[in-house]
Design a protein around this motif. Sequence first.
Motif, mmCIF file in Angstrom:
data_model
loop_
_atom_site.group_PDB
_atom_site.id
_atom_site.type_symbol
_atom_site.label_atom_id
_atom_site.label_comp_id
_atom_site.label_asym_id
_atom_site.label_seq_id
_atom_site.Cartn_x
_atom_site.Cartn_y
_atom_site.Cartn_z
ATOM 1 N N ARG A 43 -67.166 -15.223 12.942
ATOM 2 C CA ARG A 43 -67.171 -16.056 11.741
ATOM 3 C C ARG A 43 -67.018 -15.199 10.482
ATOM 4 N N ASP A 44 -67.301 -13.900 10.604
ATOM 5 C CA ASP A 44 -67.219 -12.979 9.463
ATOM 6 C C ASP A 44 -65.903 -12.206 9.503
ATOM 7 N N ALA A 73 -64.349 -23.302 13.713
ATOM 8 C CA ALA A 73 -65.516 -22.727 13.046
ATOM 9 C C ALA A 73 -65.045 -21.885 11.858
ATOM 10 N N ARG A 74 -65.986 -21.402 11.069
ATOM 11 C CA ARG A 74 -65.643 -20.485 9.988
ATOM 12 C C ARG A 74 -65.031 -19.214 10.575
ATOM 13 N N GLY A 75 -64.305 -18.473 9.760
ATOM 14 C CA GLY A 75 -63.812 -17.169 10.154
ATOM 15 C C GLY A 75 -62.534 -17.219 10.965
ATOM 16 N N ALA A 78 -60.941 -20.785 11.896
ATOM 17 C CA ALA A 78 -60.315 -21.467 10.769
ATOM 18 C C ALA A 78 -59.011 -20.787 10.380
ATOM 19 N N TYR A 79 -58.998 -19.456 10.390
ATOM 20 C CA TYR A 79 -57.783 -18.726 9.986
ATOM 21 C C TYR A 79 -56.669 -18.918 11.010
ATOM 22 N N PRO A 104 -67.438 -27.353 9.411
ATOM 23 C CA PRO A 104 -67.944 -26.746 8.174
ATOM 24 C C PRO A 104 -67.251 -27.355 6.955
ATOM 25 N N ARG A 105 -67.985 -27.453 5.867
ATOM 26 C CA ARG A 105 -67.445 -28.077 4.661
ATOM 27 C C ARG A 105 -66.127 -27.421 4.228
ATOM 28 N N GLU A 106 -66.070 -26.096 4.359
ATOM 29 C CA GLU A 106 -64.864 -25.393 3.900
ATOM 30 C C GLU A 106 -63.656 -25.633 4.809
ATOM 31 N N ASN A 107 -63.876 -26.251 5.976
ATOM 32 C CA ASN A 107 -62.774 -26.507 6.910
ATOM 33 C C ASN A 107 -62.351 -27.971 6.957
#
Length: 199
Positions: A43-44, A73-75, A78-79, A104-107
């Motif tokens: 995620r990072d 998921a984040r990271g 998502a990319y 996640p909100r950013e996705n």
Amino acid sequence: MAILKSKNFPLLLKQAVPNLQHLYYTGNTSLLNMRCITFVGTRDITAYGKWAIEMLLGEYLSKYDIAIVSGLARGVDAYVHKTCLERNIKTIAIVPGALHSAVPRENVEIFKQLQKKGLILAEYEEGITLRKEMFVLRKRLLAAMSDTTIVIEAGVKSGSLITANLALDYNRDIYVIPGNINNNLSQGCNTLAKQGAGI
């Protein structure tokens, strides 16, 4: 939201998770007829991870019947989806819990684009309480969907290594992006490579 019955699952998924009766979905189920390749990772995500994803997901892939699978998921996840959508590469997201319960909100914007241009799968119906074990259960689906799993960046305790080990249990191919030996986010990938994963 619609229901996908097990008779319409890809063969690899049926073989690996024979007791799974149905999945909930939104998007284009024709992507399930394509060869699937799963991407997982931290995620990072770092600049190196982004570079690796952009290098692997060349625009030429849009011409082939290949669907890239990840977890939204984040990271890294998502990319991967973002890059696929930008390059018109077919992509499938498998989310934990219900379709909307763990995005996640950013996705959210990626989720909306996937509904139009890709496919999103979930094991549970809307309204269910999201539980920690659902994230682990989702990993078995990520591993089961594809004949190949690629780990981009992962620490030694990364959940991505669970997905990789499940893929090994299903007799699937594992590949990793090796990284700097001083970088914690590369230690999991480097360990998998030492154990025999493809590079």
